[in-house]
Design a protein around this motif. Sequence first.
Motif, PDB file in Angstrom:
ATOM      1  N   THR A  32       0.832  -1.204   0.000  1.00 22.52           N
ATOM      2  CA  THR A  32       0.000   0.000   0.000  1.00 22.52           C
ATOM      3  C   THR A  32       0.869   1.257   0.000  1.00 22.52           C
ATOM      4  O   THR A  32       1.868   1.329   0.716  1.00 22.52           O
ATOM      5  CB  THR A  32      -0.922   0.026   1.235  1.00 22.52           C
ATOM      6  N   VAL A  58     -11.666  11.821  -0.260  1.00 21.58           N
ATOM      7  CA  VAL A  58     -11.987  10.387  -0.095  1.00 21.58           C
ATOM      8  C   VAL A  58     -13.466  10.160   0.189  1.00 21.58           C
ATOM      9  O   VAL A  58     -13.875   9.037   0.462  1.00 21.58           O
ATOM     10  CB  VAL A  58     -11.142   9.730   1.028  1.00 21.58           C
ATOM     11  N   ARG A  61      -8.407   6.055   5.312  1.00 23.61           N
ATOM     12  CA  ARG A  61      -9.344   5.594   4.287  1.00 23.61           C
ATOM     13  C   ARG A  61      -8.573   5.256   3.004  1.00 23.61           C
ATOM     14  O   ARG A  61      -7.495   5.790   2.757  1.00 23.61           O
ATOM     15  CB  ARG A  61     -10.396   6.675   3.971  1.00 23.61           C
ATOM     16  N   GLN A  62      -9.150   4.392   2.210  1.00 24.95           N
ATOM     17  CA  GLN A  62      -8.584   4.090   0.894  1.00 24.95           C
ATOM     18  C   GLN A  62      -9.050   5.156  -0.104  1.00 24.95           C
ATOM     19  O   GLN A  62     -10.206   5.562  -0.096  1.00 24.95           O
ATOM     20  CB  GLN A  62      -9.028   2.709   0.421  1.00 24.95           C
ATOM     21  N   MET A  63      -8.135   5.602  -0.941  1.00 24.53           N
ATOM     22  CA  MET A  63      -8.439   6.630  -1.941  1.00 24.53           C
ATOM     23  C   MET A  63      -8.087   6.070  -3.323  1.00 24.53           C
ATOM     24  O   MET A  63      -6.921   5.794  -3.609  1.00 24.53           O
ATOM     25  CB  MET A  63      -7.635   7.893  -1.633  1.00 24.53           C
ATOM     26  N   TYR A  64      -9.097   5.869  -4.171  1.00 27.95           N
ATOM     27  CA  TYR A  64      -8.860   5.307  -5.508  1.00 27.95           C
ATOM     28  C   TYR A  64      -8.501   6.419  -6.490  1.00 27.95           C
ATOM     29  O   TYR A  64      -9.169   7.460  -6.545  1.00 27.95           O
ATOM     30  CB  TYR A  64     -10.095   4.556  -6.012  1.00 27.95           C
ATOM     31  N   GLU A  74      -8.050   7.198 -10.358  1.00 27.04           N
ATOM     32  CA  GLU A  74      -8.398   6.712 -11.689  1.00 27.04           C
ATOM     33  C   GLU A  74      -7.185   6.714 -12.608  1.00 27.04           C
ATOM     34  O   GLU A  74      -6.970   5.784 -13.383  1.00 27.04           O
ATOM     35  CB  GLU A  74      -9.508   7.597 -12.278  1.00 27.04           C
ATOM     36  N   GLN A 112      -5.116   3.830 -11.692  1.00 30.05           N
ATOM     37  CA  GLN A 112      -5.871   2.577 -11.600  1.00 30.05           C
ATOM     38  C   GLN A 112      -5.483   1.788 -10.357  1.00 30.05           C
ATOM     39  O   GLN A 112      -5.405   0.571 -10.369  1.00 30.05           O
ATOM     40  CB  GLN A 112      -5.660   1.737 -12.867  1.00 30.05           C
ATOM     41  N   ARG A 113      -5.200   2.505  -9.315  1.00 31.58           N
ATOM     42  CA  ARG A 113      -4.830   1.890  -8.037  1.00 31.58           C
ATOM     43  C   ARG A 113      -5.347   2.756  -6.896  1.00 31.58           C
ATOM     44  O   ARG A 113      -5.715   3.921  -7.086  1.00 31.58           O
ATOM     45  CB  ARG A 113      -3.305   1.747  -7.910  1.00 31.58           C
ATOM     46  N   SER A 114      -5.304   2.200  -5.673  1.00 31.43           N
ATOM     47  CA  SER A 114      -5.705   2.941  -4.478  1.00 31.43           C
ATOM     48  C   SER A 114      -4.486   3.213  -3.613  1.00 31.43           C
ATOM     49  O   SER A 114      -3.486   2.499  -3.659  1.00 31.43           O
ATOM     50  CB  SER A 114      -6.733   2.136  -3.663  1.00 31.43           C
ATOM     51  N   SER A 168      -3.512   4.664   0.601  1.00 28.35           N
ATOM     52  CA  SER A 168      -4.045   4.798   1.961  1.00 28.35           C
ATOM     53  C   SER A 168      -3.790   6.216   2.443  1.00 28.35           C
ATOM     54  O   SER A 168      -2.638   6.668   2.498  1.00 28.35           O
ATOM     55  CB  SER A 168      -3.362   3.786   2.880  1.00 28.35           C
ATOM     56  N   ARG A 227      -4.909  15.157  -6.957  1.00 29.85           N
ATOM     57  CA  ARG A 227      -5.132  13.747  -7.284  1.00 29.85           C
ATOM     58  C   ARG A 227      -4.155  13.279  -8.371  1.00 29.85           C
ATOM     59  O   ARG A 227      -3.586  12.185  -8.294  1.00 29.85           O
ATOM     60  CB  ARG A 227      -6.570  13.539  -7.779  1.00 29.85           C
TER      61      ARG A 227
END
Length: 385
Positions: free
Chosen positions: A187, A208, A227-230, A232, A235-237, A239, A350
């Motif tokens: 992660t 998030v 929290r997990q933050m995706y 785009e 294409q991954r998340s 922490s 982002r």
Amino acid sequence: MLVGVDFGFPHFDSELEELGLLAQTAGLNPVARLVCKRKVPDAALFVGSGKADEIRLVAQTHGATEILFDQALSPAQQRNLERHLQMPVNDRTLLILEIFAQRARSHEGKLQVELAKLQYLSTRLVRRWSHLERQRGGIGTRGGPGETQIELDKRMINDAIKRTKDRLLKVKKQRATQRRQRERNDTFNVSLVGYTNAGKSTFFNAVVKARAYAADQLFATLDTTTRQMYLEAAQRSLSLSDTVGFIRDLPHGLVNAFEATLQEAVDADLLLHVVDASNPAHPEQIQQVQKVLREIGAENVPQVLVFNKLDAVEPDRRPPALADSYELDGVQVPRFFVSAAKGQGLEAVREHLAQALLARQASLNPGDALEIAPDADDELLGNAH
């Protein structure tokens, strides 16, 4: 009543604005303020006897029931001032500890504040209360013959400190286990740091889609939220962790007590340093955050500056570009201007996080990263254009 002493330091708050905010956060109502200048503190009364008389007169005139100093007082100074002023006297350190005690919600947070308060109180026992000098002894009494009340109280506090440290050690081990699990999952860990009330929790909620408590007040957040933050573009998340805010003259006991929470910043792959761009004192606040990061051993973690509250900045002071660089301790670091409350500028942050995530993946798994990186880079370039 708020009292500040100017010893000629550059960060002195001549309006006592921050102390007033701290007092209000603790549920107090400032009714008077007094600022004086000295070269060095008075050993007995911190401000000298003449200024102490003036403080008592102003306090009586405005009906104040407690005196708050913007600096830390020694136990002897606090005791002497209370005798001289005939009212309770407290300092900035205790005020911050009280706020933390009111705000802590998690089991870990409560333990951390309890430890810091116990350590603070252990220094206040020395020669502060006359009843502590009485000896106790005889058949059927605790402590044995000749043991003074102060020795009993010190032993009780030391026992409580030991118990609290043991309980915190268990919590620290649990957090270490959680971190190792994240490391095994490969992660990418990002932690939010910054001066208190810079808008970290608002930014956290905005990026998030979380519902962490956020308010326009000091120390709204004490407990770390992750929290997990995706992303785009990658294409991954990743922490993302929201941590406790820093402040000038943060009590050293609190820094030590919150070691388990602040460890999130030490172990992060990247720090998002959130700054209140609308505050004229933000350069000083940045330096205070850097000071705490050095204390906890996180000074070498890469940083990105996020200048928040752009909507509150005067139009003539707004930057020409929403992304540039900023010199931080002699190093140029990326800087982004955002308004977390309005959702402005968040996409650029982002995209930068996506690039950082892809770069890390490329270093760990060159083959896997190369398959994804070109598409992501094309998308980032397209957005940039």
